[in-house]
Scaffold this motif. Structure first.
Motif, mmCIF file in Angstrom:
data_model
loop_
_atom_site.group_PDB
_atom_site.id
_atom_site.type_symbol
_atom_site.label_atom_id
_atom_site.label_comp_id
_atom_site.label_asym_id
_atom_site.label_seq_id
_atom_site.Cartn_x
_atom_site.Cartn_y
_atom_site.Cartn_z
ATOM 1 N N PHE A 133 9.252 -5.383 -0.177
ATOM 2 C CA PHE A 133 8.498 -4.511 -1.068
ATOM 3 C C PHE A 133 7.146 -5.084 -1.476
ATOM 4 N N GLN A 134 6.193 -4.160 -1.647
ATOM 5 C CA GLN A 134 4.892 -4.577 -2.169
ATOM 6 C C GLN A 134 5.037 -5.046 -3.621
ATOM 7 N N TYR A 135 5.871 -4.330 -4.390
ATOM 8 C CA TYR A 135 6.117 -4.709 -5.784
ATOM 9 C C TYR A 135 7.622 -4.833 -6.023
ATOM 10 N N GLY A 182 -5.879 -0.989 6.218
ATOM 11 C CA GLY A 182 -6.482 0.266 5.774
ATOM 12 C C GLY A 182 -6.769 0.225 4.297
ATOM 13 N N PRO A 183 -7.697 1.082 3.868
ATOM 14 C CA PRO A 183 -8.120 1.064 2.464
ATOM 15 C C PRO A 183 -6.982 1.386 1.491
ATOM 16 N N ASN A 184 -7.198 1.037 0.224
ATOM 17 C CA ASN A 184 -6.219 1.349 -0.829
ATOM 18 C C ASN A 184 -5.971 2.851 -0.854
ATOM 19 N N GLY A 185 -4.726 3.197 -1.012
ATOM 20 C CA GLY A 185 -4.390 4.616 -1.148
ATOM 21 C C GLY A 185 -4.371 5.376 0.165
ATOM 22 N N SER A 186 -4.443 4.665 1.298
ATOM 23 C CA SER A 186 -4.498 5.368 2.579
ATOM 24 C C SER A 186 -3.117 5.814 3.061
ATOM 25 N N GLY A 187 -2.040 5.279 2.453
ATOM 26 C CA GLY A 187 -0.698 5.740 2.822
ATOM 27 C C GLY A 187 0.170 4.686 3.486
ATOM 28 N N LYS A 188 -0.225 3.420 3.424
ATOM 29 C CA LYS A 188 0.530 2.352 4.099
ATOM 30 C C LYS A 188 1.920 2.170 3.481
ATOM 31 N N SER A 189 1.942 2.061 2.150
ATOM 32 C CA SER A 189 3.249 1.897 1.486
ATOM 33 C C SER A 189 4.088 3.159 1.653
ATOM 34 N N THR A 190 3.424 4.290 1.619
ATOM 35 C CA THR A 190 4.160 5.549 1.801
ATOM 36 C C THR A 190 4.868 5.555 3.153
ATOM 37 N N LEU A 191 4.165 5.122 4.197
ATOM 38 C CA LEU A 191 4.788 5.065 5.516
ATOM 39 C C LEU A 191 6.020 4.154 5.491
ATOM 40 N N GLU A 207 5.025 14.503 2.300
ATOM 41 C CA GLU A 207 4.401 14.885 1.031
ATOM 42 C C GLU A 207 5.037 14.143 -0.128
ATOM 43 N N VAL A 208 4.250 13.961 -1.164
ATOM 44 C CA VAL A 208 4.785 13.524 -2.455
ATOM 45 C C VAL A 208 4.298 14.532 -3.475
ATOM 46 N N ASP A 209 5.223 15.092 -4.242
ATOM 47 C CA ASP A 209 4.861 16.077 -5.267
ATOM 48 C C ASP A 209 3.902 17.145 -4.736
ATOM 49 N N GLY A 210 4.190 17.638 -3.563
ATOM 50 C CA GLY A 210 3.378 18.707 -3.011
ATOM 51 C C GLY A 210 2.040 18.258 -2.416
ATOM 52 N N LYS A 211 1.792 16.949 -2.457
ATOM 53 C CA LYS A 211 0.516 16.434 -1.940
ATOM 54 C C LYS A 211 0.793 15.736 -0.603
ATOM 55 N N THR A 212 0.066 16.125 0.431
ATOM 56 C CA THR A 212 0.296 15.513 1.738
ATOM 57 C C THR A 212 -0.307 14.113 1.758
ATOM 58 N N ILE A 213 0.530 13.129 2.047
ATOM 59 C CA ILE A 213 0.046 11.746 2.063
ATOM 60 C C ILE A 213 -0.015 11.230 3.506
ATOM 61 N N LEU A 214 1.038 11.508 4.269
ATOM 62 C CA LEU A 214 1.023 11.121 5.684
ATOM 63 C C LEU A 214 0.697 12.371 6.491
ATOM 64 N N ASP A 245 5.492 -5.067 3.459
ATOM 65 C CA ASP A 245 4.402 -4.387 2.774
ATOM 66 C C ASP A 245 3.626 -5.393 1.920
ATOM 67 N N GLU A 246 2.522 -5.844 2.427
ATOM 68 C CA GLU A 246 1.658 -6.800 1.711
ATOM 69 C C GLU A 246 2.426 -7.997 1.189
ATOM 70 N N THR A 247 3.305 -8.516 2.020
ATOM 71 C CA THR A 247 4.069 -9.682 1.590
ATOM 72 C C THR A 247 3.139 -10.877 1.386
HETATM 73 N N1 LIG Z 1 4.720 9.519 -6.529
HETATM 74 C C1 LIG Z 1 3.454 9.817 -6.216
HETATM 75 N N2 LIG Z 1 2.852 10.856 -6.825
HETATM 76 C C2 LIG Z 1 1.573 11.169 -6.535
HETATM 77 N N3 LIG Z 1 0.839 10.491 -5.673
HETATM 78 C C3 LIG Z 1 1.386 9.457 -5.030
HETATM 79 C C4 LIG Z 1 2.724 9.058 -5.268
HETATM 80 N N4 LIG Z 1 3.004 7.991 -4.495
HETATM 81 C C5 LIG Z 1 1.885 7.741 -3.808
HETATM 82 N N5 LIG Z 1 0.917 8.610 -4.133
HETATM 83 C C6 LIG Z 1 -0.451 8.630 -3.598
HETATM 84 O O1 LIG Z 1 -0.390 8.518 -2.211
HETATM 85 C C7 LIG Z 1 -1.480 7.792 -1.742
HETATM 86 C C8 LIG Z 1 -1.015 6.686 -0.806
HETATM 87 O O2 LIG Z 1 -0.356 5.700 -1.562
HETATM 88 P P1 LIG Z 1 0.190 4.362 -0.883
HETATM 89 O O3 LIG Z 1 0.914 3.608 -1.940
HETATM 90 O O4 LIG Z 1 0.934 4.722 0.322
HETATM 91 O O5 LIG Z 1 -1.167 3.622 -0.503
HETATM 92 P P2 LIG Z 1 -1.394 2.215 0.190
HETATM 93 O O6 LIG Z 1 -2.094 2.486 1.461
HETATM 94 O O7 LIG Z 1 -0.138 1.456 0.253
HETATM 95 O O8 LIG Z 1 -2.392 1.538 -0.843
HETATM 96 P P3 LIG Z 1 -2.549 -0.005 -1.310
HETATM 97 O O9 LIG Z 1 -3.374 -0.669 -0.284
HETATM 98 O O10 LIG Z 1 -3.285 0.086 -2.597
HETATM 99 O O11 LIG Z 1 -1.188 -0.558 -1.466
HETATM 100 C C9 LIG Z 1 -2.237 7.296 -2.958
HETATM 101 O O12 LIG Z 1 -3.336 8.135 -3.184
HETATM 102 C C10 LIG Z 1 -1.242 7.435 -4.073
HETATM 103 O O13 LIG Z 1 -1.871 7.681 -5.305
#
Ligand SMILES: Nc1ncnc2c1ncn2[C@@H]1O[C@H](COP(=O)(O)OP(=O)(O)OP(=O)(O)O)[C@@H](O)[C@H]1O
Ligand SMILES: [Mg+2]
Lengths: 481, 245
Positions: free
Chosen positions: B84-86, B34-43, B10-17, B170-172
């Motif tokens: 890092f992606q960024y 995977g699409p933007n925001g799918s959780g790749k960087s989070t993983l 979770e991030v801030d109470g929101k389940t991402i993975l 991550d998206e090198t």
């Molecule tokens: N600190 C945070 N607070 C709230 N939401 C977050 C936070 N970090 C990530 N998220 C959300 O988690 C989701 C996954 O983000 P992540 O960066 O893992 O996506 P991604 O798959 O790497 O996307 P991209 O292809 O654009 O890089 C997104 O919806 C993002 O907004």
């Protein structure tokens, strides 16, 4: 692991110079009156003119008020609870040579990395070591004398070079300049005197190391550096004090005079005891430092790394009187725990084509407060004057403060004044990048802070730059946010 | 070497993975798309131990260690590397100084003697040469004023120097020009010695022409929704992501 706890755990600095030396000392009882001043002057066998000068300053001081414009809450200093003179006892009045100095005192300086005896003395740096109110010894005297350079305790200069001292003492910082300068003028103990003759490049770095040891003793050193026409000198100042629960007062005056084409570079690494993690103890550092670019094409450059003291009140300044003269101020001020620093500079442009540069780097951690206060004044006849000010603050954690007070008074429309200011934080992203590369958090913070200070560190003489980097590391020990 | 089992974060109470399982064996290259925001960087961040992510359940075993128990710097020293992606800037700290601190920390952990400055400088210059980077790169502040592509190349340089056993990229490839992409891919391939594992996050199947993956996974909504071989990437390029669910 909560962030708050992490900060508390990590902001636990170790002050390595905090030991006390056990020596028998000759210390005046606390309190200040004309009699005390006569005793101080008498102990130093001063000529009558010097005593008169001190008494004149004392009378002016009595009429003056404590300056309160800096935002630094602290308990009132009781000027009658302080002793105004303390010296380690030696066989005679003032040690004539190192053989007469208490071995404990020599060991103290050795422990601080300042060996004074012939074998160990630092290569290429002449040192004057001041312990409480007296100078303990000066190295490389003969070598310097060969070049005509005078480098000695000011108490000695008053006797041996009265014409120079009388001419320049108080010429840059007059007795009544401010409350603390007036107090210093009345009771100053020791400090260094430097004279570089015409067209002479001082053959080595000159350095004074100040150590406060005695309890409830103020240190009031007085430094006077005169660079005659066409001469060059680089001078370093270092300072430490033991860890004590009581606050100790340090009120120094430093005057620099650069005649035509002369250059003075003055570097300080200030590491007075800053107090403990709860804000108990530490040095109150009220210092007046000013340089006068008296001649054409002269240059004065201040570089300071301030990491110590509970309170720092200090504005090394340059009066640019000679045409084409240059003033520089490079500063790193780091505060942690409950430290308060109000520091900056004044650049007073009087001559034509005068140029000043100010680079100030403030780092605040813990619950500390760090202010930059600077004045750039361009007088009506200072045609074509230029100033560039860059003022950067770095915050570590979110309970500290950084403040910037730049004052500009431009009375000549020809002048060009530039001011840049930034505030940044040591970011979580930066810390994570470092840690992801295997670097632990403490090392990462000190590396980031060192990077932030780079422009100032490169102005320091080599050995000092290394020292300063290490000092920051110790002072920051873990202040992570 | 890396076993991720039912990872929920979770991030801030929101389940991402939302229950990720992934096994990387020595020598394998896994691409994650995977699409933007799918959780790749989070993983990638959770694997590297970044603060701010809360692991709710699941486990991560890396070379026999419970990775989730280790601090980020300990994971790095064990051989986990994240490009890092960024990448962020660290003004005033030279790349050389930063890399030396990093190599020192990792060598110390591996009980190898510290490299002296000249030996390190030689090593760093050689790596620059391999990656066709101007050695002036080493003198500049970490990522300070670097272009987007230069920052990515700097990540590859760091990877080449540290020789990690698990590389998370991550998206090198994003932001690299065509030549730089090839050089970066060569940098990765040079490390493919059959013992290291690679996880490449990418949006473009083109990278996979240069670094041929053993597996391609599609991440969507915090789950791996499809896995396949090299050909899956080509299919995705053609059809996009919508057909999968
Ligand atoms: N600190 C945070 N607070 C709230 N939401 C977050 C936070 N970090 C990530 N998220 C959300 O988690 C989701 C996954 O983000 P992540 O960066 O893992 O996506 P991604 O798959 O790497 O996307 P991209 O292809 O654009 O890089 C997104 O919806 C993002 O907004
Ligand atoms: Mg991403």
């Amino acid at each position: 692991m909560s962030k708050g706890n992490e900060i508390d755990d990590l902001i636990s600095r170790e002050y390595e110079a905090g030991f006390v030396t056990q020596v028998e000392s000759d210390t005046l009882p606390p309190g200040l009156n004309e009699e005390v001043i006569r005793i101080i002057s008498g102990k130093k066998n001063e000529p009558e003119w010097m005593l008169e000068w001190r008494l004149e300053a004392y009378r002016k001081w009595q009429q003056m008020d404590i300056p309160r414009w800096a935002q630094m809450p602290h308990p009132e200093v009781d000027f009658n609870a302080i002793s105004y003179y303390s010296s380690p006892k030696s066989k005679k009045n003032g040690p004539k040579s190192l053989d007469e100095v208490d071995p404990e005192v020599l060991a103290t300086f050795e422990k601080l990395g300042i060996p004074l005896h012939e074998r160990g003395k630092l290569a290429g740096v002449a040192v004057d070591a001041v312990f409480d109110s007296v100078s303990i010894g000066t190295t490389y005297k003969e070598e310097l004398a060969k070049a005509g350079v005078i480098f000695c305790p000011i108490s000695e200069a008053i006797k041996d070079h009265p014409e120079l001292v009388r001419k320049y003492l108080g010429s840059v910082v007059p007795q009544q300049d401010n409350f603390y300068a007036a107090l210093n003028s009345a009771v100053f103990s020791d400090g260094s005197f430097v004279y570089i003759p015409k067209n002479t490049r001082c053959p080595m770095e000159l350095s004074t190391y100040f150590r406060i040891n005695e309890l409830n003793t103020g240190q009031f050193e007085r430094t006077l550096i005169v660079a005659d026409e066409g001469s060059h000198v680089s001078y370093l100042e270092g300072c430490t004090a033991p860890m004590r629960d009581e606050n100790q007062l340090h009120a120094a005056v430093v005057e620099l005079v650069a005649l035509g084409d002369a250059q003075i570079k003055y570097s300080t690494v200030q590491n007075w005891y800053p107090g403990d993690a709860n804000g108990k103890g530490g040095i109150y550092n009220f210092v007046t430092k000013r340089g006068l670019c008296a001649g054409v094409n002269s240059k004065i450059s201040w570089t300071q790394v301030e990491t110590g003291s509970a309170i720092t009140w200090k504005y090394p300044s340059v009066v640019l009187r000679g045409d084409n003269s240059v003033g520089e101020f490079y500063s790193v001020a780091l505060t942690n725990n409950f430290q308060q620093a109000d520091t900056g500079t004044k650049m007073i442009h009087l001559g034509k084509n005068t140029k000043s540069t100010i680079v100030s780097k403030g780092i605040s951690a813990g619950r500390s407060q760090n202010s930059y206060r600077g004045l750039v004044r361009i007088s009506p006849r200072a045609d074509n004057a230029r100033n560039h000010t860059q003022c950067d603050s770095l915050l570590i954690g979110d309970r500290c403060g950084a403040h910037t007070f730049p004052y500009i008074e431009a009375k000549n429309s020809d002048s060009i004044i530039e001011h840049e200011a930034t505030t940044s934080k040591v970011s979580d992203d930066q810390l994570f990048l470092c840690r992801q590369r295997g670097i632990d958090e403490e090392k990462a913070v000190s590396m980031i802070v060192n990077g932030f200070c780079k422009e100032v560190f490169k102005e320091l003489p080599m050995e000092f730059a290394v020292e300063a980097g290490k000092l920051l590391e110790v002072s920051l020990e873990g202040a992570v946010g | 070497m890396l076993i991720v089992k039912d990872l929920v974060a979770e991030v801030d109470g929101k389940t991402i993975l939302n229950g990720i399982s992934l096994t990387v064996k020595p020598g394998e290259v896994h691409a994650i798309m995977g699409p933007n925001g799918s959780g790749k960087s989070t993983l990638a961040n959770v694997l590297a131990g970044r603060d701010g992510y809360e692991v709710k359940s699941g486990e991560v075993i890396f070379q026999g260690h419970n990775l989730l128990e280790l601090a980020p710097e300990e994971r790095a020293r064990e051989g986990v590397f994240l490009a890092f992606q960024y990448p962020v800037e660290i003004p005033g700290v030279s790349n050389m100084q930063f890399l030396k601190a990093s190599v020192d920390a990792i060598r110390k952990h591996r009980k190898l003697p510290e490299l002296d400055a000249p030996a390190f400088m030689k090593m760093a210059r050689d790596k620059c040469k391999d990656l066709k980077l101007n050695p002036d790169f080493l003198k500049r502040g970490v990522n300070e004023g670097f272009s987007g592509g230069e920052k990515k190349r700097n990540e590859i340089l760091q990877m080449a120097l540290l020789e990690p056993s698990l590389c998370l990229l991550d998206e090198t490839d994003s932001g690299l020009d065509i030549d730089a992409l090839q050089v970066a891919a060569e940098g990765v391939n040079a490390l493919r010695d059959g013992k290291r594992g690679f996880v490449l996050v990418t949006h473009y199947q083109r990278l996979l022409n240069y670094i041929v993956p053993d597996y391609v996974h599609v991440l969507a909504g915090g789950r791996i929704v499809k896995s396949g071989g090299r050909e899956l990437a080509l299919e995705l390029e053609e059809k996009g992501y919508s057909w999968i669910q």
